[in-house]
Write an enzyme that holds these catalytic residues in place. Sequence first.
Site, PDB file in Angstrom:
ATOM      1  N   CYS A 238      53.763 -53.226 -24.069  1.00 47.19           N
ATOM      2  CA  CYS A 238      54.849 -52.372 -24.540  1.00 47.19           C
ATOM      3  C   CYS A 238      55.381 -51.643 -23.308  1.00 47.19           C
ATOM      4  O   CYS A 238      55.005 -51.984 -22.177  1.00 47.19           O
ATOM      5  CB  CYS A 238      54.404 -51.423 -25.648  1.00 47.19           C
ATOM      6  SG  CYS A 238      53.217 -50.148 -25.187  1.00 47.19           S
ATOM      7  N   GLY A 239      56.252 -50.666 -23.496  1.00 50.39           N
ATOM      8  CA  GLY A 239      56.876 -50.026 -22.343  1.00 50.39           C
ATOM      9  C   GLY A 239      55.861 -49.332 -21.446  1.00 50.39           C
ATOM     10  O   GLY A 239      55.750 -49.621 -20.255  1.00 50.39           O
TER      11      GLY A 239
ATOM     12  N   GLY B  26      52.469 -48.981 -22.360  1.00 54.38           N
ATOM     13  CA  GLY B  26      51.110 -49.440 -22.659  1.00 54.38           C
ATOM     14  C   GLY B  26      50.383 -48.492 -23.595  1.00 54.38           C
ATOM     15  O   GLY B  26      49.359 -48.846 -24.189  1.00 54.38           O
TER      16      GLY B  26
ATOM     17  N   HIS C  75      33.256 -52.898 -15.769  1.00 54.15           N
ATOM     18  CA  HIS C  75      32.568 -51.678 -16.225  1.00 54.15           C
ATOM     19  C   HIS C  75      32.718 -51.422 -17.715  1.00 54.15           C
ATOM     20  O   HIS C  75      31.824 -50.846 -18.326  1.00 54.15           O
ATOM     21  CB  HIS C  75      33.100 -50.446 -15.472  1.00 54.15           C
ATOM     22  CG  HIS C  75      32.678 -50.394 -14.040  1.00 54.15           C
ATOM     23  ND1 HIS C  75      32.789 -49.266 -13.262  1.00 54.15           N
ATOM     24  CD2 HIS C  75      32.141 -51.353 -13.238  1.00 54.15           C
ATOM     25  CE1 HIS C  75      32.331 -49.516 -12.035  1.00 54.15           C
ATOM     26  NE2 HIS C  75      31.944 -50.788 -11.993  1.00 54.15           N
TER      27      HIS C  75
ATOM     28  N   ARG D 206      57.243 -51.616 -18.567  1.00 44.02           N
ATOM     29  CA  ARG D 206      58.338 -50.912 -17.892  1.00 44.02           C
ATOM     30  C   ARG D 206      57.915 -50.319 -16.548  1.00 44.02           C
ATOM     31  O   ARG D 206      58.721 -49.729 -15.852  1.00 44.02           O
ATOM     32  CB  ARG D 206      58.891 -49.805 -18.789  1.00 44.02           C
ATOM     33  CG  ARG D 206      59.737 -50.352 -19.932  1.00 44.02           C
ATOM     34  CD  ARG D 206      60.354 -49.238 -20.762  1.00 44.02           C
ATOM     35  NE  ARG D 206      61.262 -49.794 -21.760  1.00 44.02           N
ATOM     36  CZ  ARG D 206      61.483 -49.256 -22.952  1.00 44.02           C
ATOM     37  NH1 ARG D 206      60.861 -48.146 -23.311  1.00 44.02           N
ATOM     38  NH2 ARG D 206      62.329 -49.821 -23.789  1.00 44.02           N
TER      39      ARG D 206
HETATM   40  C1  RB5 Z   1      59.627 -48.296 -26.828  1.00 39.09           C
HETATM   41  O1  RB5 Z   1      60.762 -47.605 -26.471  1.00 39.09           O
HETATM   42  C2  RB5 Z   1      58.376 -47.604 -26.285  1.00 39.09           C
HETATM   43  O2  RB5 Z   1      58.194 -46.388 -26.939  1.00 39.09           O
HETATM   44  C3  RB5 Z   1      57.174 -48.497 -26.461  1.00 39.09           C
HETATM   45  O3  RB5 Z   1      57.387 -49.702 -25.819  1.00 39.09           O
HETATM   46  C4  RB5 Z   1      55.876 -47.973 -25.883  1.00 39.09           C
HETATM   47  O4  RB5 Z   1      56.032 -47.551 -24.570  1.00 39.09           O
HETATM   48  C5  RB5 Z   1      55.146 -47.006 -26.712  1.00 39.09           C
HETATM   49  O5  RB5 Z   1      54.081 -46.517 -26.379  1.00 39.09           O
END
Ligand code: RB5
Length: 147
Positions: free
Chosen positions: A67-68, A70, A100, A111
């Site tokens: 995700c963006g 994590g 570990h 991201r």
């Molecule tokens: C999406 O905008 C973002 O909130 C999602 O990818 C993530 O980073 C959430 O934890």
Amino acid sequence: MAERIPIGADHAGFALKERLKSELGAMGYEVDDVGTTSEDSVDYPDFAHRVADRVERGEARRGILLCGSGLGMSYAANRHHGVRAAIAWSPEIARLSREHNDANVLVLPARFIEADEGVEILRTWLETSFEGGRHVRRVEKIEPESE
Ligand code: RB5
């Protein structure tokens, strides 16, 4: 038989998920893509639970989430019994999460890393074994004792 690895992402992790899928295929793994299927906005827990369910039930030995940041994926995946989801932003963190902490789900902050870094992190994580020894006791203590 090739290991089948579940992988899931939200819209922020979609592009890197596609890249990692081809890398996994080239490494000889079978990919179990649980979505998402585009960069349209979705809710990360829907995909975290699909991957974590498979690991919790023993249908998969390990899984991958993106995700963006994590963070959301790791929060949701770590609610599952027996799941140890680790956010890794460098190969070194990925290695430590295996050696570990015996991480069984890799979470990538899409991201905040370049695609090539993501591939390197993935490779390191897949190829590193749990060290065992003193770490076994510590990993066992992660699960809270019931009162
Ligand atoms: C999406 O905008 C973002 O909130 C999602 O990818 C993530 O980073 C959430 O934890």
